[in-house]
Design a protein around this motif. Structure first.
Motif, PDB file in Angstrom:
ATOM      1  N   PHE A 210    -118.127  -5.203  29.135  1.00  0.00           N
ATOM      2  CA  PHE A 210    -118.887  -3.968  29.289  1.00  0.00           C
ATOM      3  C   PHE A 210    -118.047  -2.720  29.022  1.00  0.00           C
ATOM      4  CE2 PHE A 210    -121.370  -6.953  31.892  1.00  0.00           C
ATOM      5  CZ  PHE A 210    -122.643  -6.707  31.413  1.00  0.00           C
ATOM      6  N   SER A 211    -116.873  -2.906  28.403  1.00  0.00           N
ATOM      7  CA  SER A 211    -116.020  -1.746  28.157  1.00  0.00           C
ATOM      8  C   SER A 211    -116.667  -0.761  27.186  1.00  0.00           C
ATOM      9  CB  SER A 211    -114.654  -2.185  27.615  1.00  0.00           C
ATOM     10  OG  SER A 211    -114.775  -2.893  26.399  1.00  0.00           O
ATOM     11  N   VAL A 212    -117.539  -1.262  26.286  1.00  0.00           N
ATOM     12  CA  VAL A 212    -118.247  -0.355  25.391  1.00  0.00           C
ATOM     13  C   VAL A 212    -119.163   0.566  26.196  1.00  0.00           C
ATOM     14  CG1 VAL A 212    -120.130  -2.013  24.955  1.00  0.00           C
ATOM     15  CG2 VAL A 212    -119.664  -0.179  23.311  1.00  0.00           C
ATOM     16  N   LEU A 213    -119.774   0.014  27.233  1.00  0.00           N
ATOM     17  CA  LEU A 213    -120.628   0.809  28.113  1.00  0.00           C
ATOM     18  C   LEU A 213    -119.796   1.837  28.872  1.00  0.00           C
ATOM     19  CD1 LEU A 213    -123.348   1.414  29.514  1.00  0.00           C
ATOM     20  CD2 LEU A 213    -122.818  -0.447  31.117  1.00  0.00           C
ATOM     21  N   MET A 214    -118.632   1.407  29.345  1.00  0.00           N
ATOM     22  CA  MET A 214    -117.780   2.308  30.119  1.00  0.00           C
ATOM     23  C   MET A 214    -117.212   3.421  29.244  1.00  0.00           C
ATOM     24  SD  MET A 214    -115.830  -0.353  32.647  1.00  0.00           S
ATOM     25  CE  MET A 214    -116.785  -1.391  33.760  1.00  0.00           C
ATOM     26  N   THR A 215    -116.779   3.064  28.036  1.00  0.00           N
ATOM     27  CA  THR A 215    -116.257   4.082  27.124  1.00  0.00           C
ATOM     28  C   THR A 215    -117.347   5.075  26.756  1.00  0.00           C
ATOM     29  OG1 THR A 215    -114.733   2.429  26.200  1.00  0.00           O
ATOM     30  CG2 THR A 215    -115.040   4.460  24.944  1.00  0.00           C
ATOM     31  N   GLY A 216    -118.540   4.551  26.463  1.00  0.00           N
ATOM     32  CA  GLY A 216    -119.661   5.424  26.153  1.00  0.00           C
ATOM     33  C   GLY A 216    -120.035   6.310  27.320  1.00  0.00           C
ATOM     34  N   SER A 217    -119.919   5.770  28.536  1.00  0.00           N
ATOM     35  CA  SER A 217    -120.250   6.554  29.730  1.00  0.00           C
ATOM     36  C   SER A 217    -119.264   7.702  29.925  1.00  0.00           C
ATOM     37  CB  SER A 217    -120.241   5.650  30.969  1.00  0.00           C
ATOM     38  OG  SER A 217    -121.225   4.641  30.852  1.00  0.00           O
ATOM     39  N   VAL A 218    -117.987   7.429  29.640  1.00  0.00           N
ATOM     40  CA  VAL A 218    -116.972   8.486  29.745  1.00  0.00           C
ATOM     41  C   VAL A 218    -117.284   9.619  28.775  1.00  0.00           C
ATOM     42  CG1 VAL A 218    -114.550   9.052  29.299  1.00  0.00           C
ATOM     43  CG2 VAL A 218    -115.129   6.989  30.590  1.00  0.00           C
ATOM     44  N   VAL A 219    -117.608   9.250  27.529  1.00  0.00           N
ATOM     45  CA  VAL A 219    -117.917  10.259  26.512  1.00  0.00           C
ATOM     46  C   VAL A 219    -119.182  11.023  26.893  1.00  0.00           C
ATOM     47  CG1 VAL A 219    -118.555  10.623  24.094  1.00  0.00           C
ATOM     48  CG2 VAL A 219    -116.764   8.976  24.682  1.00  0.00           C
ATOM     49  N   LEU A 220    -120.203  10.292  27.346  1.00  0.00           N
ATOM     50  CA  LEU A 220    -121.465  10.933  27.730  1.00  0.00           C
ATOM     51  C   LEU A 220    -121.252  11.896  28.901  1.00  0.00           C
ATOM     52  CD1 LEU A 220    -124.526  11.184  27.391  1.00  0.00           C
ATOM     53  CD2 LEU A 220    -124.783   9.236  28.952  1.00  0.00           C
ATOM     54  N   PHE A 221    -120.489  11.458  29.897  1.00  0.00           N
ATOM     55  CA  PHE A 221    -120.202  12.335  31.038  1.00  0.00           C
ATOM     56  C   PHE A 221    -119.457  13.587  30.583  1.00  0.00           C
ATOM     57  CE2 PHE A 221    -117.086  13.805  34.153  1.00  0.00           C
ATOM     58  CZ  PHE A 221    -117.910  14.149  35.213  1.00  0.00           C
ATOM     59  N   ALA A 222    -118.463  13.394  29.716  1.00  0.00           N
ATOM     60  CA  ALA A 222    -117.677  14.539  29.239  1.00  0.00           C
ATOM     61  C   ALA A 222    -118.543  15.527  28.475  1.00  0.00           C
ATOM     62  CB  ALA A 222    -116.520  14.044  28.367  1.00  0.00           C
ATOM     63  N   VAL A 223    -119.447  14.997  27.638  1.00  0.00           N
ATOM     64  CA  VAL A 223    -120.341  15.864  26.863  1.00  0.00           C
ATOM     65  C   VAL A 223    -121.258  16.659  27.792  1.00  0.00           C
ATOM     66  CG1 VAL A 223    -122.260  15.897  25.225  1.00  0.00           C
ATOM     67  CG2 VAL A 223    -120.259  14.466  24.772  1.00  0.00           C
ATOM     68  N   LEU A 224    -121.878  15.952  28.751  1.00  0.00           N
ATOM     69  CA  LEU A 224    -122.803  16.620  29.662  1.00  0.00           C
ATOM     70  C   LEU A 224    -122.083  17.641  30.533  1.00  0.00           C
ATOM     71  CD1 LEU A 224    -125.044  13.613  30.786  1.00  0.00           C
ATOM     72  CD2 LEU A 224    -125.637  15.466  29.207  1.00  0.00           C
ATOM     73  N   TYR A 225    -120.914  17.273  31.045  1.00  0.00           N
ATOM     74  CA  TYR A 225    -120.167  18.199  31.891  1.00  0.00           C
ATOM     75  C   TYR A 225    -119.730  19.424  31.094  1.00  0.00           C
ATOM     76  CZ  TYR A 225    -117.044  19.860  35.536  1.00  0.00           C
ATOM     77  OH  TYR A 225    -116.446  20.627  36.511  1.00  0.00           O
ATOM     78  N   TYR A 226    -119.370  19.197  29.846  1.00  0.00           N
ATOM     79  CA  TYR A 226    -118.964  20.314  28.990  1.00  0.00           C
ATOM     80  C   TYR A 226    -120.138  21.265  28.767  1.00  0.00           C
ATOM     81  CZ  TYR A 226    -117.501  22.900  24.851  1.00  0.00           C
ATOM     82  OH  TYR A 226    -117.211  23.908  23.962  1.00  0.00           O
ATOM     83  N   LEU A 227    -121.311  20.704  28.441  1.00  0.00           N
ATOM     84  CA  LEU A 227    -122.474  21.544  28.146  1.00  0.00           C
ATOM     85  C   LEU A 227    -122.975  22.285  29.381  1.00  0.00           C
ATOM     86  CD1 LEU A 227    -124.467  19.139  25.780  1.00  0.00           C
ATOM     87  CD2 LEU A 227    -123.093  21.132  25.132  1.00  0.00           C
ATOM     88  N   LEU A 228    -122.911  21.621  30.538  1.00  0.00           N
ATOM     89  CA  LEU A 228    -123.470  22.219  31.741  1.00  0.00           C
ATOM     90  C   LEU A 228    -122.497  23.137  32.478  1.00  0.00           C
ATOM     91  CD1 LEU A 228    -125.363  19.108  33.175  1.00  0.00           C
ATOM     92  CD2 LEU A 228    -126.342  21.056  31.941  1.00  0.00           C
ATOM     93  N   TRP A 229    -121.186  22.865  32.338  1.00  0.00           N
ATOM     94  CA  TRP A 229    -120.248  23.625  33.146  1.00  0.00           C
ATOM     95  C   TRP A 229    -118.967  24.019  32.417  1.00  0.00           C
ATOM     96  CZ3 TRP A 229    -120.770  26.063  37.630  1.00  0.00           C
ATOM     97  CH2 TRP A 229    -119.617  26.504  38.277  1.00  0.00           C
ATOM     98  N   ALA A 230    -118.272  23.036  31.855  1.00  0.00           N
ATOM     99  CA  ALA A 230    -116.912  23.271  31.375  1.00  0.00           C
ATOM    100  C   ALA A 230    -116.827  24.263  30.220  1.00  0.00           C
ATOM    101  CB  ALA A 230    -116.268  21.947  30.959  1.00  0.00           C
ATOM    102  N   ARG A 231    -117.884  24.374  29.411  1.00  0.00           N
ATOM    103  CA  ARG A 231    -117.824  25.314  28.280  1.00  0.00           C
ATOM    104  C   ARG A 231    -117.673  26.756  28.764  1.00  0.00           C
ATOM    105  NH1 ARG A 231    -122.887  27.661  27.108  1.00  0.00           N
ATOM    106  NH2 ARG A 231    -124.597  26.831  28.383  1.00  0.00           N
TER     107      ARG A 231
END
Length: 546
Positions: free
Chosen positions: A508-529
């Motif tokens: 399930f590492s593909v799921l975990m890697t994808g989850s990391v990227v998805l979290f980073a994208v969402l956090y960037y759009l909602l807050w970090a930017r």
């Protein structure tokens, strides 16, 4: 402008003729390091304790290739067999040399603790570099967090397997390995905080132990082994223990074990702000480590394969079932549980030493990314403890998260192994993106020589080659091969070990890697930017030198 020979050449003098020109007197290492860091817009706030030998010991400890090759023996034996393990090791070694030679060029260009996320900012186009740099920061941090957890896990479970070897009635439980895992992490925290001032000396000692330990294991195993496999079997016998449609597919899936044993030489990059003469020492330590550890690892793989006459029996042994067939191989070779235990203890010590270095690397990344406002609570996480000049809070946070990850192993060792696989996929994703951008920039001539930079106070993060640089076509070929190899490893890092694939044995590492990227994208759009602007320019480039 006429250059003058004197005790205080200007920055323009140095940049026009180069720092090593005979008309320019040498710059003190501390001054030069501060100047280079200022060129990246950063203040020098960490004490530079590491020299070449100590940082070499640090990176050799990170890789622990000959030790790791034994710990991860099962992957290659299952998918590949003895011949697949040999040829797969050579392929991975050649590819890893290309990867870290290319990374060494980047480290020489920009020796900063941020590493990949800082380099992406420098190399990417202005329209996307902030976003790419932010995603890269999360990938690298999660990758190193997974490696830290993996180091503690392997240390704990190897000790459990050693107990199993010596006590036939012992029934190992998953939580046993987790408790020992936590103990190993606590030791790593102690070394990285209380005794941080002597960490370079510890790493220098570990380098010596790493080399001596290799011979201390190799010689008894080869000399005492009662039987030998034939040369024909070693170099021609392949295995497809995963029941894949073809032997070729099985071979590539089996590469991942060797990859993990050679993963993480970029650790030196993340310690660059604590290394003297970093633009030279860091890249050469990376290359030396990859060559030295690769040679030691290849020798131990060949030796152990030759003394293993029945691979099936070794994999089916009690320690083989636990994932460490090399223990049974040592026992069969020495004929003594006590003798085998001594050899195994050397590997346990080196693994624990590796966890110390894993924690140091992961915490520096967390600190660097917080310094650039990329993490929640960055104001606190980016603080340096005044007396010891270490990122104390970053160390505590990193170790605490690793201990939380260890809880996964109590519920499922398969799920925990998938977390460890995140280390391979995340770091190789960072290598591929960074090296692809470097390849693009070098092919378009966007990176200039230091002698072509003539401004005394210029823009931060200029693309300027460092002292370690592969010029011309040769550099392009090595860079391109690093990218191709990285893509191969990244693709196969998501494959399960065997078929038929069930939920219990799925990777399930593909799921975990994808989850990391998805979290980073969402956090960037909602807050970090709103807070992350890329690597913050703290000082004016070159202003640190009078």
């Amino acid at each position: 402008m006429k250059l003058t020979k004197g005790p205080h050449p200007t920055n323009q003098d140095r940049m026009e003729k180069g720092p090593h020109h005979p008309d320019i007197l040498p710059v003190a290492n501390g001054e030069r390091d501060a100047q280079l860091l200022a060129r990246l817009g950063k203040k020098s706030v960490l004490e530079r304790r590491f020299g070449f030998l100590s940082i070499l010991g640090f990176t050799c400890t990170i890789l622990i290739t000959w030790e790791g090759s034994l710990i991860l023996f099962t992957t290659g034996l299952t998918n590949g067999g003895s011949a697949g393990l040999v040829y797969g090791y050579l392929l991975v070694w050649i590819g890893t040399i290309a990867v870290f030679t290319t990374m060494a060029e980047l480290a020489s260009m920009a020796p900063t603790a941020g590493g990949q996320y800082h380099w992406v900012w420098m190399l990417a186009s202005p329209w996307c570099r902030r976003f790419l740099s932010y995603i890269m920061g999360w990938l690298v941090i999660c990758g190193w967090q997974a490696i830290l957890a993996g180091g503690g896990y392997f240390g704990g479970t190897v000790i459990v397997a050693l107990i199993q070897l010596n006590h036939d009635n012992y029934v190992p439980e998953l939580w046993h390995g987790t408790l020992i895992f936590w103990a190993i992490v606590l030791v790593a925290v102690f070394i990285n905080t209380v005794t941080s001032s002597v960490l370079p000396k510890i790493e220098s000692f570990i380098l010596v132990f790493h080399v001596i330990g290799f011979f201390a294991v190799l010689i008894p195993v080869v000399h005492l082994a009662p039987n030998r496999a034939s040369t024909h079997d070693v170099f021609t016998q392949f295995s497809n223990g995963g029941a894949w449609p073809s032997q070729g597919l099985s071979f590539f899936i089996g590469l991942v074990g060797n990859v993990f044993a050679m993963l993480g030489c970029d650790s030196a990059v993340h310690m660059a702000e604590e290394t003297k003469n970093a633009e030279v020492v860091v890249p050469w330590s990376m290359l030396t480590t990859t060559v030295l550890n690769g040679a030691l690892g290849f020798a131990i793989v060949i030796a152990v394969i030759f003394v293993t006459t029945d691979i099936t029996a070794v994999l089916a042994s009690p320690t083989g079932v636990l994932g460490y067939p090399f223990m049974q191989i040592f026992y069969d070779a020495t004929g003594s549980k006590a003798g085998a235990s001594v050899l195994i203890t050397i590997i346990i010590i080196m693994n624990a030493a590796g966890t110390i270095a894993f924690l140091a690397t992961a915490s520096r990344l967390v600190w660097a990314f917080a310094r650039d406002r990329g993490l929640p609570g960055w104001r606190s996480v980016s603080k340096i403890q005044p007396k010891t000049t270490i990122p104390f809070l970053a160390i505590l946070i990193t170790s605490f998260i690793a201990c939380l990850i260890g809880l996964i192993n109590i519920g499922s060792s398969t799920a925990f192994n998938d977390v460890i696989s995140l280390g391979v996929s995340s770091l190789y994703a960072s290598y591929i993106i960074t090296e692809s951008l470097l390849l693009w920039r070098r092919c378009t001539g966007a990176i200039v020589k230091a002698t072509d930079v003539a401004n005394e106070i210029g823009e931060a993060n200029q693309l300027v080659w460092g002292p370690f640089h592969l010029p011309g076509v040769f550099g392009i070929i090595v860079n391109a091969w690093a990218v191709i190899f990285g893509l191969i490893i990244f693709f196969f890092s998501f494959w399960p070990v065997a078929t038929p694939v069930t939920a219990a044995h799925m990777n399930f590492s593909v799921l975990m890697t994808g989850s990391v990227v998805l979290f980073a994208v969402l956090y960037y759009l909602l807050w970090a930017r709103k807070t992350y602007e890329g690597p913050i320019v703290e000082v004016t480039p070159f202003s640190t030198v009078a």
